[in-house]
Design an enzyme around this catalytic site. Structure first.
Site, short mmCIF file in Angstrom:
data_model
loop_
_atom_site.label_atom_id
_atom_site.label_comp_id
_atom_site.label_asym_id
_atom_site.label_seq_id
_atom_site.Cartn_x
_atom_site.Cartn_y
_atom_site.Cartn_z
N GLY A 1 -2.81 -2.07 -7.34
CA GLY A 1 -2.01 -3.29 -7.48
C GLY A 1 -1.87 -3.71 -8.93
N ASP A 2 -2.96 -3.58 -9.68
CA ASP A 2 -2.94 -3.95 -11.11
C ASP A 2 -2.00 -3.02 -11.87
OD1 ASP A 2 -4.96 -5.60 -10.23
OD2 ASP A 2 -6.54 -4.22 -10.88
N GLY B 1 0.84 -1.21 0.00
CA GLY B 1 0.00 0.00 0.00
C GLY B 1 0.87 1.25 0.00
N ALA B 2 0.51 2.21 0.85
CA ALA B 2 1.25 3.50 0.88
C ALA B 2 2.72 3.31 1.24
CB ALA B 2 0.58 4.43 1.88
N GLY C 1 4.69 1.21 -0.07
CA GLY C 1 5.46 0.95 -1.28
C GLY C 1 5.60 -0.50 -1.67
#
Ligand SMILES: Nc1ncnc2c1ncn2[C@@H]1O[C@H](COP(=O)(O)OP(=O)(O)OP(=O)(O)O)[C@@H](O)[C@H]1O
Ligand SMILES: O=P(O)(O)OC[C@@]1(O)O[C@H](CO)[C@@H](O)[C@@H]1O
Length: 335
Positions: free
Chosen positions: A273-274, A239-240, A242
């Site tokens: 994510g994609d 996520g945020a 990295g």
């Protein structure tokens, strides 16, 4: 980066521009933006949108925006294919989706003002034996002319994790580069089928190893356990926080790289994510050095959270963002 690592990253001499994305269980994403979601009572959406999606379709959209020649396949419900057909034609993608009876699922994404997303994902259409046979014929025909395959998302009814894994294994045997991004039983089965790159997020990794992964070190240990299955690239998205990326060098040593994006104004994290997967795929297709691939993919995915849906509004913005990605030193240990 050492000369040897550069050589490993660039060992395929041909530059690729063609890629196949496989979405076995696509979805129309119904996104509603709300101030706050009131569970168990009424919530008012400020705006909404319905668009063609699903993990592999999202990857295809990003790759197509970047300039790749994309072929899309999987299974699509005949009854509501219009938005997909429009998207594929806008993308100039070759549409090799097998049509099946019924409607493709609609997944609901509720995005609150603070960027929090609640996902309600539905099961999807049932895939018949005949549709599976048609898909297999199509997939292995595409393998005659393509090197890169991205298989992303969950499985619809009718496709077992083992069947999906057998396709990955067969593509591996054909020396294809299979990027695999799934979860739960499909991920577990697919991991033994020698995908070339996987991208679990920290939760998926934790679910797979069956323990909490509270620190980067714990995530690294879990990923290193997976590397022993012969998976060349393990990209863990956080996520945020990295991305952590484990790959191997010639001496069978594990090589870790890490990238952290700057703080972003989050509109929706759906598809981040994609987008990261697409960024990695593109870096490999373009034969970039590993650091460039990592910072580009991280910047691309960070930018994705500032919008609803996926796509690359401007490569220049990605390049500017890339300069703000920070990296820690790679950790080198024996796998
Ligand atoms: N809040 C954020 N700020 C900046 N970048 C982000 C943020 N959230 C995600 N990203 C970027 O997107 C990448 C993928 O995000 P994440 O780890 O949430 O993937 P995921 O869980 O597979 O996402 P998805 O919702 O698409 O299934 C991260 O590694 C990061 O580079
Ligand atoms: O049920 P799956 O296949 O795991 O996930 C489907 C999905 O949530 O993934 C995409 C975001 O990554 C969305 O477009 C889509 O609705």
């Amino acid at each position: 980066m050492s000369d040897q690592q550069t050589i490993i990253h660039n060992q395929d001499a041909t530059v690729h521009n063609k890629v196949v994305t496989i979405t076995l269980n696509p979805a129309l994403d119904l996104t509603g933006s709300l101030d706050t979601l009131n569970i168990g009572s009424v919530s008012l959406a400020n705006k909404g949108s319905l668009h063609a999606a699903g993990k592999g379709v999202n990857v295809a959209k990003v790759l197509s925006d970047l300039g790749a020649e994309v072929t899309v396949t999987g299974f699509l419900g005949r009854d509501n294919e219009a938005l997909f057909c429009t998207l594929f034609s806008e993308m100039n993608a070759q549409d090799e989706f097998i049509r099946v009876d019924g409607s493709t699922r609609i997944n609901v994404k509720l995005v609150e003002q603070d960027g929090q997303v609640s996902d309600i994902n539905f099961p999807g259409v049932e895939v018949s034996e005949q549709a599976i046979t048609e898909f297999e014929t199509c997939l292995f025909k595409l393998a005659e002319t393509h090197q890169f395959f991205v298989l992303a998302g969950s499985l619809p009814k009718g496709i077992s994790p083992e069947l999906c894994a057998s396709w990955i294994e067969k593509l591996h045997q054909l020396d294809k580069k299979v990027i695999f991004d799934s979860s739960r039983a499909a991920l577990a089965a697919g991991l033994d089928a020698h995908p070339w790159l996987i991208k679990p997020n920290d939760e998926e990794l934790s679910e797979f190893v069956g323990r909490e992964l509270e620190t980067p070190e714990a995530c690294q240990q879990a990923a290193q356990d997976l590397a022993s299955k012969g998976i060349e690239n393990i990209v863990v998205s956080l996520g945020a926080k990295g991305v952590m990326w484990l790959s191997k060098d010639d001496q069978n040593d594990a090589l870790w790289r890490y990238a952290q994006p700057p703080k972003m104004n989050v509109v929706s994290t759906v598809g981040a994510g994609d987008t990261l997967v697409a960024g990695f795929c593109w870096g490999y297709m373009k034969q970039w050095q590993a650091e460039q691939t990592l910072s580009f993919a991280t910047a691309l995915s960070a930018l994705a959270v500032s919008q609803v849906g996926v796509g690359v509004p401007s490569v220049q913005v990605v390049t500017d963002l890339q300069k703000q990605i920070t990296h820690s030193n790679p950790i080198s240990t024996n796998v």
